[in-house]
Design an enzyme around this catalytic site. Structure first.
Site, PDB file in Angstrom:
ATOM      1  N   LYS A 147      53.452  46.247  31.279  1.00  0.00           N
ATOM      2  CA  LYS A 147      53.082  47.402  32.412  1.00  0.00           C
ATOM      3  C   LYS A 147      53.923  47.424  33.206  1.00  0.00           C
ATOM      4  O   LYS A 147      54.400  46.833  33.488  1.00  0.00           O
ATOM      5  CB  LYS A 147      51.455  46.538  32.952  1.00  0.00           C
ATOM      6  CG  LYS A 147      51.150  45.341  33.549  1.00  0.00           C
ATOM      7  CD  LYS A 147      50.429  45.302  34.372  1.00  0.00           C
ATOM      8  CE  LYS A 147      50.122  45.915  35.682  1.00  0.00           C
ATOM      9  NZ  LYS A 147      50.366  45.758  36.618  1.00  0.00           N
ATOM     10  N   HIS A 177      48.363  40.497  31.392  1.00  0.00           N
ATOM     11  CA  HIS A 177      48.698  38.669  31.278  1.00  0.00           C
ATOM     12  C   HIS A 177      47.200  38.232  31.207  1.00  0.00           C
ATOM     13  O   HIS A 177      47.596  37.258  31.295  1.00  0.00           O
ATOM     14  CB  HIS A 177      49.802  38.431  32.344  1.00  0.00           C
ATOM     15  CG  HIS A 177      49.236  38.709  33.313  1.00  0.00           C
ATOM     16  ND1 HIS A 177      49.889  39.612  34.297  1.00  0.00           N
ATOM     17  CD2 HIS A 177      49.038  37.468  34.349  1.00  0.00           C
ATOM     18  CE1 HIS A 177      49.517  40.008  35.495  1.00  0.00           C
ATOM     19  NE2 HIS A 177      49.596  38.534  35.212  1.00  0.00           N
ATOM     20  N   LYS A 181      45.568  34.009  29.734  1.00  0.00           N
ATOM     21  CA  LYS A 181      44.721  32.995  30.986  1.00  0.00           C
ATOM     22  C   LYS A 181      43.628  32.626  29.807  1.00  0.00           C
ATOM     23  O   LYS A 181      42.041  33.254  30.137  1.00  0.00           O
ATOM     24  CB  LYS A 181      43.817  33.782  32.239  1.00  0.00           C
ATOM     25  CG  LYS A 181      45.480  34.315  33.586  1.00  0.00           C
ATOM     26  CD  LYS A 181      44.916  34.807  34.731  1.00  0.00           C
ATOM     27  CE  LYS A 181      45.773  35.502  35.107  1.00  0.00           C
ATOM     28  NZ  LYS A 181      46.770  35.523  36.149  1.00  0.00           N
ATOM     29  N   GLU A 215      44.083  39.105  46.463  1.00  0.00           N
ATOM     30  CA  GLU A 215      45.393  38.583  46.603  1.00  0.00           C
ATOM     31  C   GLU A 215      45.668  37.951  48.130  1.00  0.00           C
ATOM     32  O   GLU A 215      45.288  39.131  48.805  1.00  0.00           O
ATOM     33  CB  GLU A 215      46.399  39.573  45.916  1.00  0.00           C
ATOM     34  CG  GLU A 215      46.136  39.091  44.482  1.00  0.00           C
ATOM     35  CD  GLU A 215      46.872  40.263  43.994  1.00  0.00           C
ATOM     36  OE1 GLU A 215      48.287  39.049  43.870  1.00  0.00           O
ATOM     37  OE2 GLU A 215      46.689  41.207  43.824  1.00  0.00           O
ATOM     38  N   ASP A 234      47.831  49.497  39.471  1.00  0.00           N
ATOM     39  CA  ASP A 234      47.985  48.213  39.473  1.00  0.00           C
ATOM     40  C   ASP A 234      47.155  46.943  38.958  1.00  0.00           C
ATOM     41  O   ASP A 234      47.028  46.503  37.955  1.00  0.00           O
ATOM     42  CB  ASP A 234      48.719  48.066  40.901  1.00  0.00           C
ATOM     43  CG  ASP A 234      49.555  46.447  41.196  1.00  0.00           C
ATOM     44  OD1 ASP A 234      50.440  46.623  39.893  1.00  0.00           O
ATOM     45  OD2 ASP A 234      49.516  45.672  41.804  1.00  0.00           O
ATOM     46  N   HIS A 239      44.329  44.790  34.448  1.00  0.00           N
ATOM     47  CA  HIS A 239      43.200  43.767  34.213  1.00  0.00           C
ATOM     48  C   HIS A 239      41.972  44.176  35.001  1.00  0.00           C
ATOM     49  O   HIS A 239      40.987  42.798  33.889  1.00  0.00           O
ATOM     50  CB  HIS A 239      43.726  42.991  36.141  1.00  0.00           C
ATOM     51  CG  HIS A 239      45.763  42.571  35.690  1.00  0.00           C
ATOM     52  ND1 HIS A 239      46.142  42.109  34.676  1.00  0.00           N
ATOM     53  CD2 HIS A 239      46.204  42.934  36.476  1.00  0.00           C
ATOM     54  CE1 HIS A 239      47.588  42.412  34.435  1.00  0.00           C
ATOM     55  NE2 HIS A 239      47.411  42.467  36.651  1.00  0.00           N
TER      56      HIS A 239
HETATM   57  C1  BG6 Z   1      50.110  42.004  38.380  1.00  0.00           C
HETATM   58  C2  BG6 Z   1      49.855  42.595  39.637  1.00  0.00           C
HETATM   59  O1  BG6 Z   1      50.257  42.928  36.739  1.00  0.00           O
HETATM   60  O2  BG6 Z   1      49.551  41.297  38.365  1.00  0.00           O
HETATM   61  C3  BG6 Z   1      50.426  42.235  40.380  1.00  0.00           C
HETATM   62  O3  BG6 Z   1      51.549  44.119  39.352  1.00  0.00           O
HETATM   63  C4  BG6 Z   1      49.901  41.048  41.189  1.00  0.00           C
HETATM   64  O4  BG6 Z   1      50.865  43.394  41.968  1.00  0.00           O
HETATM   65  C5  BG6 Z   1      49.294  40.141  39.071  1.00  0.00           C
HETATM   66  O5  BG6 Z   1      50.194  40.864  42.184  1.00  0.00           O
HETATM   67  C6  BG6 Z   1      48.258  39.601  40.414  1.00  0.00           C
HETATM   68  O6  BG6 Z   1      48.305  38.488  38.674  1.00  0.00           O
HETATM   69  P1  BG6 Z   1      47.997  37.163  38.362  1.00  0.00           P
HETATM   70  O7  BG6 Z   1      47.689  36.227  37.084  1.00  0.00           O
HETATM   71  O8  BG6 Z   1      48.836  36.395  39.901  1.00  0.00           O
HETATM   72  O9  BG6 Z   1      46.880  37.045  39.153  1.00  0.00           O
END
Ligand code: BG6
Length: 480
Positions: A147, A177, A181, A215, A234, A239
């Site tokens: 991505k 990704h 998970k 986050e 993003d 996600h």
């Molecule tokens: C990424 C985003 O795809 O996912 C980031 O670009 C974000 O901004 C991240 O922090 C979050 O991934 P995870 O696995 O830490 O929840």
């Protein structure tokens, strides 16, 4: 069969922090399906050994106590570096020759991994095509695309078209990704390998659903990328919408890539399109106060670092049930969770019983970092008349299954090697997801409404987001 992973953009962060540690872990756990060769390509001139050393340090830092120098030596023997520039077509026949020699001209499964800045995706694909490197005459040839996959529907469509000129859809693996998970895959297991949840998983029993990805970290060094993306591109387009599809989809009759993805696509198609008036009423956008002090952020930046999108899935199961999607940076903690808020009982016969929807039953799927599932329900407080309290059954993956949760990239890389695209986004899925986000992004880019709300770091976003939710008779589930 030999498996060869060619990483374009090999000198970048993703390779060091995610790809190599995940491959090392697969080697350590003896999960690799066959002999593995890794070839990195980037412009920097490294020798094989220099690159191996860089990767060793990074891998050690990532896998911590699992790092075993002997296993690393064994693994690193098959890592090679080939300097080259993806924007120069002549680099590709050279690369092909280099890889073929490493493979001893044997049949192989080759995986081309685009760990590059997105502006190099198209030329890399075109050059792979021109060099004949996508042809599957001596084994499968697959391409993994990271991505962001485009920045709106039109650019995603163009990128799909360009990739399809060289690779067929079955060869293309678009990474999200989150799908790798364990707890995300478990959403399907919870829903479809049990009988007790599915009968109530619909508009008759569910009041609303909250999907939150919070986050605690601010944007920091990524500001120049983030300025051109923002929270919708993003986190939402990929996600959060992926989590939505898994929560809302119908059961596929078989667990195979197309059956699963067909059902996910139906959810995206059923999402009610946003008009500018819906964007004003059903979204919230925010920015944490110190964002404009981050390096490379203009002092008047309007980029959202927090967002809420309330959407409806117009189908038989979900008619009238709002889905609240929320994500933000610099929040109170790092947590991703899906909250299924059930309706209140139809008739409350106990005096002092629950009066608000947030006291009704609730199922919380903790995606990370406290991977688990909680069911909230009312119980009688002992020795206190008919006093009741909301309590919970709490299941924790780490307690129940000794051992650690693997990194998403382990599962995803393994799936690319064995050729299972179930956990990767299909072309239509990506375009539909952009189609949902685009109208919201356009209104936000034009300055709203809604207006950009500032918020203090360390909370749950702008206070307005709480008021907005309360006006709907609901409350955010703000629990770390
Ligand atoms: C990424 C985003 O795809 O996912 C980031 O670009 C974000 O901004 C991240 O922090 C979050 O991934 P995870 O696995 O830490 O929840």
């Amino acid at each position: 069969m030999i498996y060869t992973i060619v990483i374009f953009g090999a000198s970048g962060d993703l390779t060091r922090r995610k790809l190599i540690p995940a491959l090392y872990e697969l080697h350590r756990k003896k999960r690799l399906p066959g002999a593995l060769l890794i070839v990195g390509m980037a412009r920097t001139e490294y020798s094989h050994d220099q690159w191996r050393e860089i990767l060793k340090e990074a891998c050690m830092a990532q896998v911590g106590k699992h790092f075993d120098p002997t296993l690393w030596e064994e693994f690193a023997r098959n890592i090679y570096y080939h300097p080259g520039d993806v924007s120069r077509a002549e680099c590709f026949p050279e690369l092909d020759q280099f890889v073929s020699e490493l493979e001893n001209h044997q049949p192989s499964t080759r995986i081309y991994y685009l760990a590059l800045a997105p502006e190099f995706y198209e030329c890399t694909v075109a050059h792979l095509g021109a060099a004949g490197m996508a042809v599957e005459s001596s084994g499968p040839r697959r391409i993994v695309v990271e991505k962001p996959f485009g920045r709106d529907r039109e650019s995603a469509r163009q990128l799909n078209a360009k990739i399809h000129e060289v690779f067929a859809e079955h060869q293309i693996y678009r990474i999200d990704h989150y799908l790798g998970k364990e707890t995300v895959a478990n959403v399907l297991v919870l829903r479809f390998a049990n009988t007790i949840f599915e009968p109530i998983w619909n508009r008759n029993y569910v009041d609303h659903i909250q999907i939150t990805a919070a986050e605690d970290l601010p944007i920091g060094r990524r500001a120049s990328f983030y300025e051109s993306a923002g929270i919708l591109r993003d986190m939402f387009q990929n996600h959060l919408l992926q989590l939505l599809t898994l929560t809302a989809m119908e059961p596929p009759s078989r667990v195979n890539a197309d059956d699963i993805r067909d059902e996910k696509v139906k959810v995206l198609r059923a999402v009610r399109p946003f008009t500018p008036a819906d964007v004003a009423a059903n979204t919230v956008r925010g920015q944490y106060r110190k964002y404009r002090d981050e390096p490379n952020v203009p002092p008047n930046s309007q980029t959202a670092t927090f967002g809420v999108v309330k959407l409806y899935v117009d189908n038989w199961r979900w008619q009238g049930v709002p889905f609240y999607l929320r994500s933000g940076k610099a929040m109170s903690c790092r947590t991703t969770q899906i909250v299924i808020q059930f309706r209140e009982p139809p008739h409350m016969m106990f005096e002092g019983g629950p009066k608000h929807i947030h006291e009704a039953n609730r199922l919380v799927l903790q995606i990370q970092p406290a991977e688990g599932i909680q069911i909230h329900f009312q119980t009688k407080v002992p020795d206190a008349g008919m006093k009741m309290r909301l309590t919970d059954l709490d299941f924790n993956f780490r307690e129940k299954f000794a051992g650690e949760m693997p990194e998403a990239y382990e599962r995803l890389l393994l799936d690319v090697m064995i050729g299972d695209p179930s956990l990767f986004a299909r072309a239509d899925e990506v375009e539909l997801a952009w189609g949902i986000i685009d109208p919201i992004q356009q209104v936000w880019d034009a300055g709203g409404p809604p207006q950009l709300e500032l918020y203090e770091a360390g909370g749950w976003g702008p206070p307005y987001s709480e008021e907005w939710m309360q006006r709907q008779g609901r409350r955010w589930f703000n629990v770390c």
